[in-house]
Scaffold this motif. Structure first.
Motif, PDB file in Angstrom:
ATOM      1  N   ALA A 277      -6.006   1.074   3.902  1.00  0.00           N
ATOM      2  CA  ALA A 277      -5.236   0.155   3.044  1.00  0.00           C
ATOM      3  C   ALA A 277      -6.047  -0.241   1.813  1.00  0.00           C
ATOM      4  O   ALA A 277      -5.542  -0.237   0.693  1.00  0.00           O
ATOM      5  CB  ALA A 277      -4.828  -1.080   3.834  1.00  0.00           C
TER       6      ALA A 277
ATOM      7  N   SER B 152      -4.329  -6.773  17.617  1.00  0.00           N
ATOM      8  CA  SER B 152      -5.130  -5.701  18.180  1.00  0.00           C
ATOM      9  C   SER B 152      -5.613  -6.031  19.583  1.00  0.00           C
ATOM     10  O   SER B 152      -5.695  -7.186  19.975  1.00  0.00           O
ATOM     11  CB  SER B 152      -6.342  -5.458  17.285  1.00  0.00           C
TER      12      SER B 152
ATOM     13  N   ARG C 249      -7.552   1.294   9.975  1.00  0.00           N
ATOM     14  CA  ARG C 249      -6.308   1.004   9.273  1.00  0.00           C
ATOM     15  C   ARG C 249      -6.599   0.262   7.972  1.00  0.00           C
ATOM     16  O   ARG C 249      -6.093   0.600   6.905  1.00  0.00           O
ATOM     17  CB  ARG C 249      -5.406   0.173  10.194  1.00  0.00           C
TER      18      ARG C 249
ATOM     19  N   PRO D 105     -11.029  -3.677  19.304  1.00  0.00           N
ATOM     20  CA  PRO D 105     -11.025  -3.071  17.975  1.00  0.00           C
ATOM     21  C   PRO D 105      -9.810  -2.178  17.729  1.00  0.00           C
ATOM     22  O   PRO D 105      -9.631  -1.686  16.633  1.00  0.00           O
ATOM     23  CB  PRO D 105     -12.311  -2.244  17.971  1.00  0.00           C
ATOM     24  N   PHE D 106      -8.977  -1.959  18.727  1.00  0.00           N
ATOM     25  CA  PHE D 106      -7.912  -0.966  18.599  1.00  0.00           C
ATOM     26  C   PHE D 106      -6.582  -1.584  18.198  1.00  0.00           C
ATOM     27  O   PHE D 106      -6.219  -2.654  18.676  1.00  0.00           O
ATOM     28  CB  PHE D 106      -7.748  -0.188  19.907  1.00  0.00           C
ATOM     29  N   VAL D 107      -5.858  -0.884  17.323  1.00  0.00           N
ATOM     30  CA  VAL D 107      -4.543  -1.363  16.915  1.00  0.00           C
ATOM     31  C   VAL D 107      -3.569  -1.164  18.068  1.00  0.00           C
ATOM     32  O   VAL D 107      -3.750  -0.268  18.893  1.00  0.00           O
ATOM     33  CB  VAL D 107      -4.017  -0.606  15.674  1.00  0.00           C
TER      34      VAL D 107
ATOM     35  N   ASN E  13      -6.275   2.652  -0.596  1.00  0.00           N
ATOM     36  CA  ASN E  13      -5.006   2.994  -1.228  1.00  0.00           C
ATOM     37  C   ASN E  13      -4.582   1.948  -2.252  1.00  0.00           C
ATOM     38  O   ASN E  13      -4.131   2.285  -3.339  1.00  0.00           O
ATOM     39  CB  ASN E  13      -3.933   3.133  -0.147  1.00  0.00           C
TER      40      ASN E  13
ATOM     41  N   ARG F 168      -7.944   6.470  13.329  1.00  0.00           N
ATOM     42  CA  ARG F 168      -6.579   6.535  13.842  1.00  0.00           C
ATOM     43  C   ARG F 168      -6.189   5.301  14.650  1.00  0.00           C
ATOM     44  O   ARG F 168      -5.056   4.848  14.592  1.00  0.00           O
ATOM     45  CB  ARG F 168      -6.431   7.806  14.680  1.00  0.00           C
ATOM     46  N   TYR F 169      -7.122   4.767  15.396  1.00  0.00           N
ATOM     47  CA  TYR F 169      -6.720   3.763  16.390  1.00  0.00           C
ATOM     48  C   TYR F 169      -7.330   2.375  16.216  1.00  0.00           C
ATOM     49  O   TYR F 169      -7.060   1.490  17.005  1.00  0.00           O
ATOM     50  CB  TYR F 169      -7.031   4.256  17.808  1.00  0.00           C
ATOM     51  N   THR F 170      -8.203   2.175  15.223  1.00  0.00           N
ATOM     52  CA  THR F 170      -8.790   0.843  15.140  1.00  0.00           C
ATOM     53  C   THR F 170      -8.288   0.070  13.928  1.00  0.00           C
ATOM     54  O   THR F 170      -7.818   0.643  12.954  1.00  0.00           O
ATOM     55  CB  THR F 170     -10.330   0.891  15.044  1.00  0.00           C
ATOM     56  N   VAL F 171      -8.403  -1.230  14.039  1.00  0.00           N
ATOM     57  CA  VAL F 171      -8.040  -2.124  12.953  1.00  0.00           C
ATOM     58  C   VAL F 171      -8.897  -1.803  11.728  1.00  0.00           C
ATOM     59  O   VAL F 171      -8.403  -1.745  10.602  1.00  0.00           O
ATOM     60  CB  VAL F 171      -8.273  -3.586  13.385  1.00  0.00           C
TER      61      VAL F 171
ATOM     62  N   VAL G  14      -2.543  -7.059  11.562  1.00  0.00           N
ATOM     63  CA  VAL G  14      -2.964  -5.958  12.416  1.00  0.00           C
ATOM     64  C   VAL G  14      -4.164  -6.373  13.266  1.00  0.00           C
ATOM     65  O   VAL G  14      -4.317  -5.984  14.414  1.00  0.00           O
ATOM     66  CB  VAL G  14      -3.237  -4.696  11.566  1.00  0.00           C
TER      67      VAL G  14
ATOM     68  N   MET H 203       0.904   4.152   2.462  1.00  0.00           N
ATOM     69  CA  MET H 203       0.986   3.934   3.910  1.00  0.00           C
ATOM     70  C   MET H 203       2.449   3.850   4.335  1.00  0.00           C
ATOM     71  O   MET H 203       3.331   3.666   3.518  1.00  0.00           O
ATOM     72  CB  MET H 203       0.245   2.652   4.300  1.00  0.00           C
TER      73      MET H 203
ATOM     74  N   LEU I   3       0.403  -5.317   7.969  1.00  0.00           N
ATOM     75  CA  LEU I   3      -0.937  -5.336   7.375  1.00  0.00           C
ATOM     76  C   LEU I   3      -1.697  -6.656   7.563  1.00  0.00           C
ATOM     77  O   LEU I   3      -2.856  -6.639   7.961  1.00  0.00           O
ATOM     78  CB  LEU I   3      -0.829  -4.976   5.892  1.00  0.00           C
TER      79      LEU I   3
ATOM     80  N   VAL J 113       0.891  -1.154   0.000  1.00  0.00           N
ATOM     81  CA  VAL J 113       0.000   0.000   0.000  1.00  0.00           C
ATOM     82  C   VAL J 113       0.928   1.203   0.000  1.00  0.00           C
ATOM     83  O   VAL J 113       1.433   1.620   1.032  1.00  0.00           O
ATOM     84  CB  VAL J 113      -0.905  -0.009   1.240  1.00  0.00           C
TER      85      VAL J 113
END
Lengths: 500, 333
Positions: free
Chosen positions: B204, A364, B200, A367-369, B207, B194-197, A360, A349, A357, A346
């Motif tokens: 991707a 996590s 993100r 739900p948060f990375v 893009n 900004r903060y979740t899968v 991810v 990115m 990718l 990508v």
């Protein structure tokens, strides 16, 4: 050397960009009827030099001569009108138009009221095509042609003007070995007509087969010119990178493990039929064949992008049903695709996000990375693979080809697959990074991965593989071991010639 | 490092610079041209402006996510109207007669659910048929609007509930209800991107869809989630707005999709997907509202306002393109 005046001469070209001296006093001359190779690693300044020549950039200092006249190239059309023609690596053709319309694009012959003079157009185009000895005519739709023939259309486009010098930029990048031969004939033909030819390529065997002289750039500086007949691969490589490149066969230094992947009677419509092979962990299995022989299609099937019409895939002896990439990844199969820019990365990115990718979601918290864990993964593989980047925030699109490829490889290694499939591992990558990636593939096998390498470059496939599968039009012709493979019998196998 | 930071945030910060320019321009021009006595940068005027930005703004927040993901949703205006009708009409249904003011909660929930469902329908069609989101939502824009007219013909759907109107006109810490909902939407979706899968992966996919598929990302579910979110937000925008006005005209929400897309694009999100931020979108929404208000303040009529906004949109994107093209060329050296 003869005393004739050069077809094209560059003298003391300097081009600077903010912070970079992209071209530093580069001089170069191309004689009529000479094939002059221009070599250098990615970023050495070849592209910048060509853009100066094509009128896309104006040089800060220095002069360009066509024949004996100093010229200023104000734009690409101007450059073409002065007899400098480019055959670009990436084809720029309108696929929905005919060959003739493409050849004379922007310069269509017209009748009154702006009507196109189709008769003249087709006649002129056919005259050029007959010089090139191609198997299609002016009325053929470009979209129906093979990549090699599309390249011929580009060349035909170059011949519409009285070309003094033709510049080929990586012309064989997407050609098969058979198609290359046709291209080389065309180049020889142009040469015999007294056209000066600049040939940009990373491929040594072509340089030695085709060219009369070699000039080398490194870091924007001219390193010198050599007669091709008086030099060798090592000398040129040293000029390019300042060190030696090893392309000899790597001996197996480790024990092979169990069979990691086995494919039985796999078929997929007309793409390939009745494929059988095994890969052990610790082994590199090479796939060699012409473009369209079915190699990439097999890789796509193993990775779940394509459904087989028959046959079974066994992973560690267990039969698998792989119907999507996510299923393949779960099962432990990863694919480094053929074209990293459109299929692997990508580009917008950053390095870390690209690397993590596929996982991810696994890393996590709800739900948060988890940023920190991702940076840790990135750092680990940056060090392991020696990825050169200012930091993980760097946008991947800004990295060099070799580093981009390492990011893709790192991405899959971090998933700890059992089987790693690498399709064209070093396409469009400079010599230095190439050997680094070859070394990496050998090391991965040594550390227990089962690796499948698909390549269109024979030296590469010979260099990295323990065994080589030769394919021709969708079938496996023969599987070679490192003892019985030679360049000759490998070529014969992939061309469909049955040896006695 | 610093120049890298500026470069990365250029497209978002540009819109805020533009907003500052607008404020200065209208304050100074207003001094000479305006018939009104009040200053343009009056606090109450600015608070009103934020309040008026909310209907478009809340939808634009969802549109940012959709466009970053590489899709587009043209049906938001029709969803806006349907959600308004669901809320106002359901308050008059006999089944809810005994609920008193609790009917507000039920009606809001029904309206938000309707929005989410309509969004899910869009998303599922895009996923399962593979037809471009532009075409699918062009169809649903017409279809959903058709539903609006089928419900009550050309007549407006009205219901007045004073508690609801009090709620809509309430202020908390100086800000109106609608402004709070706008702020909350921006915050939540910003956190998502900004903060979740999911955020993100949405970037991707927008893009480079092929690379995302090759990384094992399941594109379809992410798209559906985004369509549910934008459907929900279109409904949220609607219930906030109609809580105050109490009457839905069947033509309400028309052209909202275009204003929303204008705001998102002004805020730096790429039409092709893969980049953009809700903070930029908030800037785009405020910039448009400022322009409308400011031009009105100095005495221009509506048609002039539209002409100017159209021109500015093209100029801003032209400048953006110039900056990006230059950057790309230098990189290819």
């Amino acid at each position: 050397m003869t005393q004739q005046s050069p077809a094209l001469r560059l003298e003391g070209i300097v081009k600077t960009f903010p912070g970079v001296r992209a071209l530093d006093n580069v001089s170069l001359d191309v004689l009529p009827g000479e094939v002059h190779a221009l070599m250098g690693e990615n970023g050495a300044g070849k592209s910048t030099l060509m853009k100066v020549l094509g009128g896309i950039y104006q040089p800060d200092e220095g002069l360009i001569y066509v024949g004996d006249t100093p010229v200023v190239m104000s734009n690409p059309l101007d450059s073409k009108a002065k007899g400098i023609v480019f055959i670009h690596q990436e084809l720029s053709l309108a696929e929905e138009l005919s060959v003739a319309e493409n050849v004379y694009l922007g310069e269509l012959p017209t009748l009154s009221f702006g009507r196109v003079d189709w008769k003249t157009l087709y006649e002129k185009t056919d005259a050029i095509l007959s010089k090139l000895k191609v198997g299609f005519n002016a009325r053929t739709l470009v979209g129906d042609l093979s990549i090699a023939n599309q390249q011929m259309v580009e060349i035909a486009r170059a011949l519409t003007v009285d070309a003094k010098a033709v510049i080929f930029d990586e012309p064989t990048a997407s050609l098969t070995d058979a198609e290359k031969l046709v291209l080389f004939e065309v180049i020889a033909d142009l040469k015999s007509q007294g056209v000066g030819i600049v040939y940009i390529s990373h491929r040594m065997e072509e340089i030695f087969k085709m060219t009369d002289r070699v000039s080398v750039l490194r870091d924007g500086q001219y390193q010198g010119s050599l007669l091709t007949a008086d030099t060798n691969e090592e000398q040129i490589t040293q000029m390019m990178i300042g060190r030696k490149l090893d392309l000899s066969r790597a001996p197996i230094t480790h024990e092979l493990g169990d069979i990691a992947l086995e494919v039985r009677n796999l078929s997929c419509g007309s793409s390939y039929q009745n494929i059988n092979f095994q890969v052990r962990s610790g082994e590199v299995l090479g796939f060699y064949g012409l473009v369209g022989a079915g190699r990439t299609e097999i890789a796509e099937t193993l990775f779940g992008l394509r459904q087989p019409s028959a046959g079974t895939i066994l992973l560690d002896g267990e039969q698998m049903h792989i119907n999507s990439p996510s299923a393949a990844i779960k099962a432990g199969i990863s694919l480094v695709p053929e074209d990293r820019k459109t299929q692997g990365l990508v580009l917008g990115m950053n390095c870390r996000d690209n690397m993590t990718l596929p996982q991810v979601d696994d890393m996590s918290a709800g739900p948060f990375v988890s940023d920190g864990a991702e940076v840790a993964v990135f750092d680990l593989y940056r060090d392991r693979l020696d990825i050169r980047t200012p930091g993980w925030r760097q946008t991947v699109g800004n990295l060099s080809g070799g580093n981009q490829q390492k990011i893709v490889i790192g991405k899959w290694l971090s998933m700890h697959p059992k089987v790693l499939i690498v399709d064209e591992p070093t396409r469009g990558i400079d010599v230095g990074s190439k050997s680094a990636i070859h070394k990496l593939i050998r090391e991965l096998a040594a550390s227990g991965y089962a690796v499948i390498v698909i390549s269109s470059e024979m030296p590469e496939v010979l260099h990295v593989s323990d065994r080589i599968v030769a394919m021709f039009s969708g079938e496996i012709i023969r599987t070679f071991t490192s003892e019985d493979v030679t360049e000759d019998n490998l070529i014969q196998a992939i061309s469909g010639i049955t040896p006695k | 490092m610093i120049s890298e930071f500026i470069k990365r945030n250029l497209s978002t910060s540009a819109i805020w610079l533009f907003i500052i320019f607008e404020l200065l321009f209208f304050s100074i021009a207003g001094h000479y041209l305006s018939f009104s006595d009040g200053a343009f940068m009056d606090l109450n005027n600015m608070l009103l402006l934020l309040n008026q930005s909310a209907p478009i703004g809340i939808i634009a927040v969802g549109m940012t996510l959709i466009m970053v993901n590489g899709n587009i949703d043209l049906s938001v205006g029709a969803v806006f109207a349907i959600a308004g009708i669901v809320m106002l009409d359901s308050m008059t249904w006999p089944v809810f007669a005994g609920l008193g003011d609790w009917v507000i909660v039920v009606s809001w929930t029904l309206a938000l659910l309707a929005g989410a469902l309509l969004g899910a329908l869009n998303g599922l069609i895009v996923w399962k048929t593979g037809v471009d989101a532009f075409i699918v939502t062009l169809g649903s824009m017409l279809g959903y609007r058709g539903l609006v007219f089928m419900f009550n013909g050309e007549n407006p759907t009205s219901h007045l509930n004073w508690t609801l109107i009090d709620f809509a006109e309430a202020q908390f810490l100086g800000f109106n209800t609608a402004t709070w909902f706008l702020a909350a939407s921006v915050l939540v979706i910003w956190l998502v991107t900004r903060y979740t899968v999911h955020g993100r992966n949405a970037y991707a996919i927008g893009n480079n869809r092929n690379a995302a598929v090759n990384a094992g990302i399941r594109v379809g579910p992410h798209m559906v989630i985004n369509f549910v979110i934008i459907g929900f937000l279109a409904a949220l925008s609607s219930v906030v707005f109609y809580s105050g006005s109490g009457s839905v005209n069947p033509n309400d929400g028309q052209l909202y999709e275009l204003w929303v897309i204008t705001a998102v694009v002004l805020g730096g999100t790429k039409l092709a997907g893969g980049s953009g931020s809700v903070i930029g979108t908030l800037g785009g929404v405020i910039a448009i509202q400022l322009l409308r208000k400011g031009l009105g303040y100095i005495g221009a009529d509506t048609s002039t306002v539209n002409l100017v906004i159209g021109l500015i949109l093209i100029v801003v994107l032209f400048i953006d393109r110039q900056l990006n093209v230059k950057g790309a060329q230098e990189l290819r050296v």
